[in-house]
Design an enzyme around this catalytic site. Structure first.
Site, PDB file in Angstrom:
ATOM      1  N   HIS A 150       0.863  -1.189   0.000  1.00 32.99           N
ATOM      2  CA  HIS A 150       0.000   0.000   0.000  1.00 32.99           C
ATOM      3  C   HIS A 150       0.896   1.236   0.000  1.00 32.99           C
ATOM      4  CE1 HIS A 150      -3.963  -1.793   1.761  1.00 32.99           C
ATOM      5  NE2 HIS A 150      -3.368  -2.638   0.932  1.00 32.99           N
TER       6      HIS A 150
ATOM      7  N   GLU B  26       0.849   3.959   1.728  1.00 33.66           N
ATOM      8  CA  GLU B  26       1.261   4.440   3.051  1.00 33.66           C
ATOM      9  C   GLU B  26       2.418   3.624   3.616  1.00 33.66           C
ATOM     10  OE1 GLU B  26      -3.372   4.583   3.278  1.00 33.66           O
ATOM     11  OE2 GLU B  26      -1.841   3.550   2.085  1.00 33.66           O
TER      12      GLU B  26
ATOM     13  N   CYS C 198      -6.498   2.202   5.603  1.00 37.31           N
ATOM     14  CA  CYS C 198      -7.134   0.949   6.012  1.00 37.31           C
ATOM     15  C   CYS C 198      -6.590   0.541   7.392  1.00 37.31           C
ATOM     16  CB  CYS C 198      -6.843  -0.126   4.961  1.00 37.31           C
ATOM     17  SG  CYS C 198      -5.127  -0.702   4.981  1.00 37.31           S
TER      18      CYS C 198
ATOM     19  N   CYS D  66      -2.700  -0.037   7.359  1.00 37.76           N
ATOM     20  CA  CYS D  66      -1.938   1.206   7.249  1.00 37.76           C
ATOM     21  C   CYS D  66      -2.083   2.062   8.501  1.00 37.76           C
ATOM     22  CB  CYS D  66      -2.362   1.966   5.997  1.00 37.76           C
ATOM     23  SG  CYS D  66      -1.899   1.082   4.481  1.00 37.76           S
TER      24      CYS D  66
END
Length: 171
Positions: free
Chosen positions: A53, A55, A83, A86
């Site tokens: 991801h 992040e 999410c 993260c």
């Protein structure tokens, strides 16, 4: 344009890179003392790794730049609400401030489903700024998923046509 909008524009540039790769267009940057020290965009499809991801990759880069896992004086800009995975990494790395664009009603853990970054039961809490360039952040996601649905529909129609032609050949 204020400072948050200027930096969110940079996160949007990362989201556009993800879009061009066929990835869900989410971009993130990390700012330390007024300078961008990390940039990333989603790469889950490219890497076939659930953890790539934007992040997480930005946090990893920022830790390398600073030379510490503690990102206490940083601000993370991300185009979509983080999410649970993260949000957990944000807490663990002690990011001071999180600025995000669009809410994620299906997986957002900053404001939508949970408020992990402001839960006093954790040993760290973040300042949160929501809705920076929300229209731009939402629009890139909407367009991506519109195109994805259209492409899947075209593929389904083409597959059915091939199956019909194959059935005619075999009969």
């Amino acid at each position: 344009m204020n400072e948050h909008q200027v930096f969110m524009q940079q996160a949007l540039l990362e989201a556009q890179k993800a879009y061009a790769l066929g990835e869900v267009p989410i971009g993130a940057i990390i700012v330390y003392k007024g300078e961008i020290i990390a940039r990333a965009h989603n790469l889950r499809e490219t890497t076939q790794s659930a953890t790539t991801h934007a992040e997480l990759m930005a946090i990893e880069q920022a830790c390398d730049v600073i030379g510490s896992w503690r990102l206490e004086e940083t601000t993370l800009y991300v185009t979509l609400e983080p999410c649970p995975m993260c949000a957990g990494a944000i807490l663990q790395s002690r990011v001071r401030t999180v600025v995000y664009g669009a809410r994620d009603m299906k997986a957002g853990c900053v404001d939508s489903l949970y408020r992990l970054l402001n839960d006093s039961r954790f040993n760290h809490e973040c300042d949160v700024v929501e809705g920076v360039l929300v229209d731009e952040c939402s629009n890139i996601l909407t367009e991506f998923f519109r195109e994805l649905r259209a492409r899947k529909k075209e593929e389904k129609v083409a597959r059915k046509l091939r199956e019909q032609q194959e059935a005619k050949k075999n009969s």
